[in-house]
Design a protein around this motif. Sequence first.
Motif, mmCIF file in Angstrom:
data_model
loop_
_atom_site.group_PDB
_atom_site.id
_atom_site.type_symbol
_atom_site.label_atom_id
_atom_site.label_comp_id
_atom_site.label_asym_id
_atom_site.label_seq_id
_atom_site.Cartn_x
_atom_site.Cartn_y
_atom_site.Cartn_z
ATOM 1 N N UNK A 312 0.859 -1.193 0.000
ATOM 2 C CA UNK A 312 0.000 0.000 0.000
ATOM 3 C C UNK A 312 0.894 1.240 0.000
ATOM 4 N N UNK A 313 0.675 2.094 -1.015
ATOM 5 C CA UNK A 313 1.472 3.299 -1.167
ATOM 6 C C UNK A 313 0.753 4.476 -0.529
ATOM 7 N N UNK A 321 3.302 15.535 8.871
ATOM 8 C CA UNK A 321 2.548 15.184 10.066
ATOM 9 C C UNK A 321 1.571 14.041 9.822
ATOM 10 N N UNK A 322 1.088 13.889 8.611
ATOM 11 C CA UNK A 322 0.170 12.791 8.310
ATOM 12 C C UNK A 322 0.413 12.344 6.874
ATOM 13 N N UNK A 323 -0.102 11.184 6.572
ATOM 14 C CA UNK A 323 0.079 10.639 5.231
ATOM 15 C C UNK A 323 -1.278 10.288 4.628
ATOM 16 N N UNK A 324 -1.339 10.444 3.294
ATOM 17 C CA UNK A 324 -2.577 10.240 2.527
ATOM 18 C C UNK A 324 -2.485 8.931 1.762
ATOM 19 N N UNK A 325 -3.500 8.113 1.879
ATOM 20 C CA UNK A 325 -3.542 6.835 1.187
ATOM 21 C C UNK A 325 -3.794 7.083 -0.295
ATOM 22 N N UNK A 326 -2.985 6.439 -1.124
ATOM 23 C CA UNK A 326 -3.155 6.535 -2.588
ATOM 24 C C UNK A 326 -4.027 5.365 -2.998
ATOM 25 N N UNK A 327 -5.312 5.665 -3.303
ATOM 26 C CA UNK A 327 -6.280 4.611 -3.599
ATOM 27 C C UNK A 327 -5.891 3.871 -4.872
ATOM 28 N N UNK A 328 -5.903 2.552 -4.804
ATOM 29 C CA UNK A 328 -5.584 1.725 -5.968
ATOM 30 C C UNK A 328 -4.125 1.418 -6.115
ATOM 31 N N UNK A 434 -1.647 5.867 -13.864
ATOM 32 C CA UNK A 434 -2.118 4.505 -13.619
ATOM 33 C C UNK A 434 -1.444 3.958 -12.352
ATOM 34 N N UNK A 435 -2.201 3.184 -11.570
ATOM 35 C CA UNK A 435 -1.709 2.690 -10.283
ATOM 36 C C UNK A 435 -1.699 1.167 -10.254
ATOM 37 N N UNK A 436 -1.332 0.575 -11.348
ATOM 38 C CA UNK A 436 -1.237 -0.882 -11.430
ATOM 39 C C UNK A 436 0.196 -1.267 -11.733
ATOM 40 N N UNK A 437 0.440 -2.595 -11.813
ATOM 41 C CA UNK A 437 1.798 -3.075 -12.058
ATOM 42 C C UNK A 437 2.052 -3.328 -13.537
#
Length: 490
Positions: A312-313, A321-328, A434-437
């Motif tokens: 999960x990136x 101070x905080x981190x945001x989840x990169x969906x997908x 794109x957030x795939x491999x």
Amino acid sequence: MTKITPEVKVKMPMEAVPPVSADVSFVSNTFPKYKLGPDNQILEEPMEENHGPALKEVIEQEASNLSEQHKRLSVRDLASKFDKNLAAAAKLSDEAKLREIPSLEGHVLLKKLRDALESIRGNLTGKIKEDVEKAISMVEALAVKLTQNEGELIQEKFEVKKLVNFLKQASEDAKKLVNQEKSFACAEIESAGAVVLRIGEALEEQEKAFQASKRQDVDELVEEVQEARRIKLLHHPSKVMAMEHELRALRDQIREKSMFSIKLQKELTRSKRDEENKSRSYMLDGSETLGSCLRVQPCSDEVPHISKCSFQWYRLSSEGSWRELISGANRSIYAPDPFDVGRVLQVDIVSNGKKLTLTTDPIQIVSGLRSHVESLLRKSNADFNVTISQMNGQDHSSHSVHAFHVGRMRIKLCRGWITKAREIYSPSMQLCGVRSDMSNAAKALFWQARKGLSFVLTFESERERNAAIMIARKYALDCNVVLAGPDDLV
């Protein structure tokens, strides 16, 4: 002539009448009518046809008209008039030459007719002989009349030649006047051109003098400023010079210390990462710049394979101070998005119930991308060549080239006249990397035109893909729409 009664029969030998030559041509088909006056003079009957005024009257009229118009005609009009009259005179001369031929034919005809009547008179007697003699006298009188007409014609021909010579001389004089006026006009034009050149040279000299004076004024002003500075330094020479030397030394020290600090920070970060990579089981491979692709690689063969791990990136905030989840972004490969420029990325790796976090440096933008985007923004729309890799989550079999138009109000995907999608900027539209491999993830982007219609488009290069994302987000922001990926915090 008296009428011959039918009782008188005279046999005329055919050999006595000589035949008329076939070469003779007559002016008319009928023989002219004449009357005998006193002393056997031939009186010519008036002609019914009116051939107009005589040639002499026409010539006199034209000459008078020319003399009247000579004062009020221009040189060019006078020359043209002389040329026309010269042509008319030449035509009249040709007509006079043509009239000589019928006169010669008339003489020949009269001679042959007289010879024929003389041959007939020798064979006749009585009343008919008298009639033949009268006819011979009429022929002789007609020959005299024809000779008089020839004399008048010769006189007219002489006058026509005289007029032709006069008109030729007048035409030559008119041409001389035209050439003289033309030479005068050319001389005036040349003098006017010389005056214009002199005026231009004077203006250029004036402009050069003005520039020289302006430059001289600027030089004088600079000299005055330098003199003022010199006078000021003379009042406080030691204090000013000491302050300047101190400022230069401080600037050099600050520059050296800042460069040394940056170098130490880079070495410290590199050493920390090397120690973490040695102590950890996995590491990040790839350049930390926009347009590259980051991959999670195992550090040894003893650790579990990547296929048995979950990823999960995350995107850290600018303050950290905080981190945001990169969906997908839940694969081992991630291609940075233009949103990631200047921010730190993290990836959580879960293997055998253990969690490991890898961190990158701030993502840097490649050189030349911003200038390329600015050049594309100057146009009304930007066009890119793409291929459709996926459509609605399914692999697309066709790899034909499509056109991806990014406009100020809408985005359109088409191939020739066939339009796949054309949508205006709206909150339901999504656009991100794109957030795939995928093997070419750095060249691909995800575009959701509307709900139920999405594409994965592959560009020709990483620069074109990032430029398309940046331009689309700029145009969408102008329409009060923020383009981002699925479930991104905007």
